[in-house]
Design a protein around this motif. Structure first.
Motif, PDB file in Angstrom:
ATOM      1  N   GLY A 112      -9.692  14.879   1.271  1.00  0.00           N
ATOM      2  CA  GLY A 112      -8.724  15.978   1.245  1.00  0.00           C
ATOM      3  C   GLY A 112      -7.576  15.681   0.301  1.00  0.00           C
ATOM      4  N   ASP A 113      -6.354  15.798   0.825  1.00  0.00           N
ATOM      5  CA  ASP A 113      -5.172  15.576  -0.028  1.00  0.00           C
ATOM      6  C   ASP A 113      -4.564  14.193   0.201  1.00  0.00           C
ATOM      7  N   GLY A 136      -6.639  29.963  -3.137  1.00  0.00           N
ATOM      8  CA  GLY A 136      -8.084  29.716  -3.252  1.00  0.00           C
ATOM      9  C   GLY A 136      -8.387  28.240  -3.434  1.00  0.00           C
ATOM     10  N   ARG A 137      -9.594  27.874  -3.043  1.00  0.00           N
ATOM     11  CA  ARG A 137      -9.999  26.459  -3.048  1.00  0.00           C
ATOM     12  C   ARG A 137     -10.067  25.882  -4.474  1.00  0.00           C
ATOM     13  N   ALA A 138     -10.411  26.754  -5.443  1.00  0.00           N
ATOM     14  CA  ALA A 138     -10.504  26.252  -6.830  1.00  0.00           C
ATOM     15  C   ALA A 138      -9.128  25.784  -7.304  1.00  0.00           C
ATOM     16  N   LYS A 139      -8.086  26.540  -6.944  1.00  0.00           N
ATOM     17  CA  LYS A 139      -6.715  26.121  -7.317  1.00  0.00           C
ATOM     18  C   LYS A 139      -6.340  24.840  -6.563  1.00  0.00           C
ATOM     19  N   GLY A 140      -6.813  24.749  -5.330  1.00  0.00           N
ATOM     20  CA  GLY A 140      -6.583  23.514  -4.567  1.00  0.00           C
ATOM     21  C   GLY A 140      -7.222  22.326  -5.277  1.00  0.00           C
ATOM     22  N   LEU A 154       0.847  -1.188   0.000  1.00  0.00           N
ATOM     23  CA  LEU A 154       0.000   0.000   0.000  1.00  0.00           C
ATOM     24  C   LEU A 154       0.884   1.240   0.000  1.00  0.00           C
ATOM     25  N   LEU A 155       0.604   2.150  -0.926  1.00  0.00           N
ATOM     26  CA  LEU A 155       1.292   3.446  -0.933  1.00  0.00           C
ATOM     27  C   LEU A 155       0.284   4.499  -0.507  1.00  0.00           C
ATOM     28  N   TYR A 156       0.699   5.370   0.388  1.00  0.00           N
ATOM     29  CA  TYR A 156      -0.210   6.368   0.957  1.00  0.00           C
ATOM     30  C   TYR A 156       0.414   7.753   0.704  1.00  0.00           C
ATOM     31  N   PHE A 157      -0.312   8.628   0.025  1.00  0.00           N
ATOM     32  CA  PHE A 157       0.233   9.916  -0.406  1.00  0.00           C
ATOM     33  C   PHE A 157      -0.476  11.097   0.268  1.00  0.00           C
ATOM     34  N   THR A 158       0.284  12.141   0.561  1.00  0.00           N
ATOM     35  CA  THR A 158      -0.363  13.433   0.875  1.00  0.00           C
ATOM     36  C   THR A 158       0.379  14.507   0.105  1.00  0.00           C
ATOM     37  N   LEU A 159      -0.330  15.581  -0.200  1.00  0.00           N
ATOM     38  CA  LEU A 159       0.316  16.705  -0.885  1.00  0.00           C
ATOM     39  C   LEU A 159       0.967  17.604   0.167  1.00  0.00           C
ATOM     40  N   ASP A 160       2.112  18.164  -0.179  1.00  0.00           N
ATOM     41  CA  ASP A 160       2.796  19.063   0.752  1.00  0.00           C
ATOM     42  C   ASP A 160       2.070  20.407   0.812  1.00  0.00           C
ATOM     43  N   GLU A 161       1.947  20.936   1.995  1.00  0.00           N
ATOM     44  CA  GLU A 161       1.439  22.304   2.194  1.00  0.00           C
ATOM     45  C   GLU A 161       0.098  22.544   1.491  1.00  0.00           C
ATOM     46  N   PHE A 162      -0.742  21.549   1.487  1.00  0.00           N
ATOM     47  CA  PHE A 162      -1.979  21.694   0.725  1.00  0.00           C
ATOM     48  C   PHE A 162      -2.922  22.738   1.349  1.00  0.00           C
ATOM     49  N   LYS A 163      -2.965  22.727   2.675  1.00  0.00           N
ATOM     50  CA  LYS A 163      -3.840  23.683   3.363  1.00  0.00           C
ATOM     51  C   LYS A 163      -3.409  25.119   3.006  1.00  0.00           C
ATOM     52  N   ARG A 164      -2.098  25.320   2.975  1.00  0.00           N
ATOM     53  CA  ARG A 164      -1.538  26.651   2.677  1.00  0.00           C
ATOM     54  C   ARG A 164      -1.851  27.045   1.224  1.00  0.00           C
ATOM     55  N   MET A 165      -1.760  26.052   0.337  1.00  0.00           N
ATOM     56  CA  MET A 165      -2.056  26.305  -1.084  1.00  0.00           C
ATOM     57  C   MET A 165      -3.504  26.782  -1.241  1.00  0.00           C
ATOM     58  N   ASN A 166      -4.400  26.103  -0.530  1.00  0.00           N
ATOM     59  CA  ASN A 166      -5.814  26.498  -0.534  1.00  0.00           C
ATOM     60  C   ASN A 166      -5.979  27.920  -0.020  1.00  0.00           C
ATOM     61  N   TYR A 167      -5.271  28.197   1.056  1.00  0.00           N
ATOM     62  CA  TYR A 167      -5.404  29.478   1.738  1.00  0.00           C
ATOM     63  C   TYR A 167      -4.856  30.614   0.857  1.00  0.00           C
ATOM     64  N   LEU A 168      -3.681  30.369   0.263  1.00  0.00           N
ATOM     65  CA  LEU A 168      -3.031  31.436  -0.514  1.00  0.00           C
ATOM     66  C   LEU A 168      -3.660  31.653  -1.883  1.00  0.00           C
ATOM     67  N   ALA A 218      -5.156  21.286  -8.144  1.00  0.00           N
ATOM     68  CA  ALA A 218      -3.979  20.520  -7.719  1.00  0.00           C
ATOM     69  C   ALA A 218      -4.376  19.060  -7.449  1.00  0.00           C
ATOM     70  N   LEU A 219      -5.523  18.864  -6.823  1.00  0.00           N
ATOM     71  CA  LEU A 219      -5.986  17.499  -6.531  1.00  0.00           C
ATOM     72  C   LEU A 219      -6.249  16.732  -7.829  1.00  0.00           C
ATOM     73  N   LYS A 220      -6.856  17.435  -8.808  1.00  0.00           N
ATOM     74  CA  LYS A 220      -7.155  16.770 -10.088  1.00  0.00           C
ATOM     75  C   LYS A 220      -5.856  16.432 -10.823  1.00  0.00           C
ATOM     76  N   THR A 221      -4.903  17.362 -10.770  1.00  0.00           N
ATOM     77  CA  THR A 221      -3.611  17.111 -11.429  1.00  0.00           C
ATOM     78  C   THR A 221      -2.919  15.912 -10.795  1.00  0.00           C
ATOM     79  N   PHE A 222      -2.920  15.877  -9.477  1.00  0.00           N
ATOM     80  CA  PHE A 222      -2.234  14.769  -8.810  1.00  0.00           C
ATOM     81  C   PHE A 222      -2.933  13.435  -9.124  1.00  0.00           C
TER      82      PHE A 222
END
Ligand SMILES: Nc1nc2c(ncn2[C@@H]2O[C@H](COP(=O)(O)OP(=O)(O)OP(=O)(O)O)[C@@H](O)[C@H]2O)c(=O)[nH]1
Length: 193
Positions: free
Chosen positions: A124-125, A94-98, A78-92, A101-105
């Motif tokens: 989430g991420d 906007g949620r649409a850009k977040g 099992l591989l388990y992934f999280t995006l780095d600084e995702f909360k900050r990306m959303n904050y800086l 990023a989720l769709k790209t990943f």
């Protein structure tokens, strides 16, 4: 033989209370309902944003995969992934850009893994992939492959941020892990260390 919706040579319908026209409509209606139910089942197991399996769908598919591995005696990881600084990306940005990023990943994971690997977004991420039937999984090689795909996406996206991720690996051990939930639980613990 009388087939629903069709008449026999004498013009009789399969259901004597319905005209052939009514019977055809009824069959069409039944087919439409079956399609809607099937779509409902698919929607319930799919993450709408990324179109990957959601937690429910992933767990169901991964359970089948693990059962097969246990029976045949092949390994699974099992591989388990999280995006780095995702909360900050959303904050800086906007949620649409977040969301972007989720769709790209999710695309990166779709491209990076084989068709018989089970890939999903838990919430989430948090993303997961269950690799079954392979011999030893070289996490560094997988990471390098995903990084390469992500670098290409980052280079062409003209965003003010790069998507980066962290991944941890847990080898399935039928003696230790009774279920896919056990495996996920261990991966979550390793990730939060
Ligand atoms: N844009 C977007 N944000 C989401 C979605 N679901 C959850 N989130 C946000 O994702 C964030 C997840 O936060 P964390 O798990 O702390 O992510 P992080 O900042 O990368 O923290 P670490 O994982 O510790 O690096 C929260 O701010 C949620 O509001 C979604 O579908 N779209």
């Amino acid at each position: 033989m009388l087939i629903p919706g069709k008449t026999d040579k004498s013009g009789r319908s399969a259901n004597p209370l319905l005209t052939p026209q009514q019977e055809r409509e009824r069959l069409r209606d039944l087919a439409r309902r079956a399609e809607q139910e099937l779509a409902g089942v698919q929607m319930a197991s799919m993450d709408e944003l990324t179109l990957l399996s959601n937690r429910h769908g992933f767990t169901a598919l991964a359970r089948l995969g693990l059962n097969a591995c246990r029976e045949v005696g092949t390994p699974a990881t099992l591989l388990y992934f999280t995006l780095d600084e995702f909360k900050r990306m959303n904050y800086l940005y906007g949620r649409a850009k977040g969301d972007d990023a989720l769709k790209t990943f999710a695309d990166v994971l779709r491209i990076g893994f084989r068709e018989n690997d089970v890939v999903g977004r838990l919430e989430g991420d948090r993303f997961v992939a269950l690799l079954t039937g392979s011999s030893v999984v070289e996490i560094e090689a997988i990471k390098a492959r995903l990084d390469e795909i992500l670098d290409e996406r980052n280079a062409t996206a003209h965003r003010s941020y790069d998507i980066r991720f962290r991944v941890v690996q847990v080898e399935y051990d039928p003696i230790v892990h009774d279920s896919i939930e056990d495996l996920l639980g261990e991966a979550e613990r390793v990730m939060s260390r």
